[in-house]
Scaffold this active site. Structure first.
Site, PDB file in Angstrom:
ATOM      1  N   CYS A  68       0.849  -1.199   0.000  1.00 20.10           N
ATOM      2  CA  CYS A  68       0.000   0.000   0.000  1.00 20.10           C
ATOM      3  C   CYS A  68       0.882   1.245   0.000  1.00 20.10           C
ATOM      4  CB  CYS A  68      -0.897  -0.019   1.231  1.00 20.10           C
ATOM      5  SG  CYS A  68      -1.813   1.511   1.510  1.00 20.10           S
ATOM      6  N   CYS A  71       1.392   4.780   3.232  1.00 21.19           N
ATOM      7  CA  CYS A  71       2.398   5.071   4.260  1.00 21.19           C
ATOM      8  C   CYS A  71       3.797   4.852   3.695  1.00 21.19           C
ATOM      9  CB  CYS A  71       2.200   4.184   5.490  1.00 21.19           C
ATOM     10  SG  CYS A  71       0.667   4.502   6.409  1.00 21.19           S
ATOM     11  N   CYS A 145      -6.634  -0.698   8.061  1.00 22.71           N
ATOM     12  CA  CYS A 145      -5.866   0.543   7.936  1.00 22.71           C
ATOM     13  C   CYS A 145      -5.672   1.109   9.330  1.00 22.71           C
ATOM     14  CB  CYS A 145      -6.586   1.553   7.036  1.00 22.71           C
ATOM     15  SG  CYS A 145      -5.681   3.118   6.877  1.00 22.71           S
ATOM     16  N   PHE A 272      -8.274  31.462   1.557  1.00 28.41           N
ATOM     17  CA  PHE A 272      -8.390  30.026   1.288  1.00 28.41           C
ATOM     18  C   PHE A 272      -9.081  29.374   2.493  1.00 28.41           C
ATOM     19  CE2 PHE A 272      -4.453  31.652  -0.586  1.00 28.41           C
ATOM     20  CZ  PHE A 272      -4.599  31.324  -1.923  1.00 28.41           C
ATOM     21  N   GLU A 292     -12.663  32.436  -0.375  1.00 29.66           N
ATOM     22  CA  GLU A 292     -12.498  31.065  -0.871  1.00 29.66           C
ATOM     23  C   GLU A 292     -13.023  31.009  -2.304  1.00 29.66           C
ATOM     24  OE1 GLU A 292     -11.943  27.371  -1.716  1.00 29.66           O
ATOM     25  OE2 GLU A 292     -11.303  27.973   0.304  1.00 29.66           O
ATOM     26  N   ASP A 340      -4.179  29.671   4.165  1.00 28.57           N
ATOM     27  CA  ASP A 340      -3.946  28.227   4.160  1.00 28.57           C
ATOM     28  C   ASP A 340      -4.198  27.704   2.743  1.00 28.57           C
ATOM     29  OD1 ASP A 340      -3.649  25.556   4.712  1.00 28.57           O
ATOM     30  OD2 ASP A 340      -5.497  25.341   5.863  1.00 28.57           O
ATOM     31  N   CYS A 366       0.642  22.780   3.731  1.00 27.92           N
ATOM     32  CA  CYS A 366       0.922  21.347   3.679  1.00 27.92           C
ATOM     33  C   CYS A 366       2.140  21.070   2.810  1.00 27.92           C
ATOM     34  CB  CYS A 366      -0.296  20.579   3.159  1.00 27.92           C
ATOM     35  SG  CYS A 366      -0.813  21.067   1.500  1.00 27.92           S
TER      36      CYS A 366
END
Length: 408
Positions: A68, A71, A145, A272, A292, A340, A366
């Site tokens: 998978c 991860c 999971c 955002f 947004e 963001d 992120c």
């Protein structure tokens, strides 16, 4: 033919980095200091065996790890993993000439992800349901999971049934599962044409299993209860399949940093803003203008504001901030601001922020690389960086959230 490689470092996406004939080779699921036997295909290596393991290696807790692609780093010790993610932020800032004290990684526990996107694909008569394999379009079938909340994990068989009903013969299906206070919210995308028999089968299965909501594309097929996400005591109903911070505890950690930093600002902007993750919290003490581009997200925020009590005024604006950032002149009415953006960052908007007279800015990202680029613009515009906190919202992956706090 296999060859022996020595892993010297981890690359930015968590792959081990080795050298063969003077060229870099990226070897997934390895650690610095290890000697491995691997088969090389171009600049990628596939481990055949670990000859000399690192002292930081541990047994991966998930039986699907390695197949998978969800991860990347279950094989690393906790402290090595935390240092690696912090170092990604340090390195990204250093590349832009920013020497900042980066705090330790704010951790993310297992079984905490409330939103996950699964993929299903036909394989002859079978339907394979799970996550993409690492670096591949193939799907790794999963039975468990360890990242998602138990309420989603327990319903993996149900999600597989929904996917098997709705899957198109020619393309993979995406299934977004979100656990809410009202139950499970499921959104299907790229499904088969919605004929009457398919609609009836999906609705029957959803009702029998007490789904809060089931949608296909933009159409809600059944809504037994409105899916509700709690944002600091304010109930919010996200749009079907809409963006949501994946882990509630990580969202709360980022929100605390943002609200503490902007405390004392009478008027703030949230750029955002999504469904109001920060706007609704900031509105406890400040007037907020939320911006947004996605209309469904703004509609969810507006509905939440109308039903909330004790908030300062919250206004909203639909606007593509990539094409039309708020100008320094428009920003003059705010004392503080949070932004963001998606992974691409907010370069155009950051340029306007740098020219503004804002007192305080909170940047949430992120992607440490684009955050560092945007931070450089703010620093060159006269801001100073007062705090940097990496937040682990994507457990056992290389993806890292960052909150950076600036003052004029």
């Amino acid at each position: 033919m296999s060859e022996t490689l020595t892993i010297t470092a981890l690359a930015g996406k968590g792959d081990g980095l080795a050298e063969s004939n003077g060229r870099p080779v990226f070897v997934p699921f390895t650690l610095p200091g290890e000697t491995v036997e691997a088969v090389r295909e171009g600049d990628r290596g596939r481990v055949v065996s670990i000859i000399e393991p690192s002292a930081e290696r541990r047994g991966a807790p998930c039986p699907h790890f390695g197949a998978c692609g969800g991860c990347d780093l279950q094989h690393a010790s906790e402290h090595f993993y935390a240092d690696f993610k912090r170092d990604l932020v340090v390195g990204a800032l250093r590349q832009k000439g920013i020497a900042a004290e980066v705090e330790p990684l704010d951790p993310c526990p297992p079984a905490s992800r409330r939103r996950a996107v699964f993929t299903a694909r036909r394989a002859g008569p079978r339907v394979v349901f799970g996550f993409h394999e690492a670096g591949s379009h193939r799907i790794a079938s999963i039975e468990t999971c360890l990242v998602v909340v138990p309420e989603i994990e327990a319903r993996l068989p149900l999600l597989r049934k929904l996917a098997s009903l709705a899957i198109d013969r020619r393309r993979p299906l995406r299934l977004t599962a979100t656990w809410t206070a009202s139950g499970l919210d499921v959104a299907l995308a790229d499904a088969a044409p919605l004929k009457d028999d398919l609609r009836q089968a999906l609705v029957t299965l959803a009702l029998a299993n007490r789904l809060a909501r089931l949608s296909l594309g933009d159409e809600v097929l059944i809504e037994a209860q409105k899916p509700v996400i709690d944002v600091d005591g304010v109930p919010v109903t996200p749009a079907p399949g809409g963006f949501l911070q994946a882990v509630a505890a990580s969202e709360a950690a980022m929100a605390r940093l943002v609200t503490d930093h902007l405390a004392g600002c009478k008027s703030v902007a949230d750029l955002f803003c999504g469904i109001g993750t920060f706007a609704l919290r900031l509105a406890r003490h400040s007037a907020v203008h939320a911006v947004e581009s996605e209309a469904p997200a703004l509609a969810a925020l507006d509905q939440a504001v109308r039903g909330a009590r004790g908030l300062k005024p919250v206004t909203s604006e639909r606007r593509d901030l990539f094409r039309r950032p708020l100008t320094a002149k428009e920003l003059a009415r705010f004392e503080g601001l949070v932004f963001d953006p998606p992974r691409a960052g907010a370069e155009a908007q950051a340029g306007e922020l740098a020219r503004s007279h804002l007192r305080k800015i909170a940047a949430v990202s992120c992607n440490p690389v684009t955050l560092a680029r945007d931070a450089r613009l703010l620093l060159d515009g006269g801001f100073r960086l007062v705090r940097v906190v990496p937040v682990d919202q994507f457990l056992w992956s290389y993806h890292t959230e960052v909150v950076a706090l600036f003052e004029r």
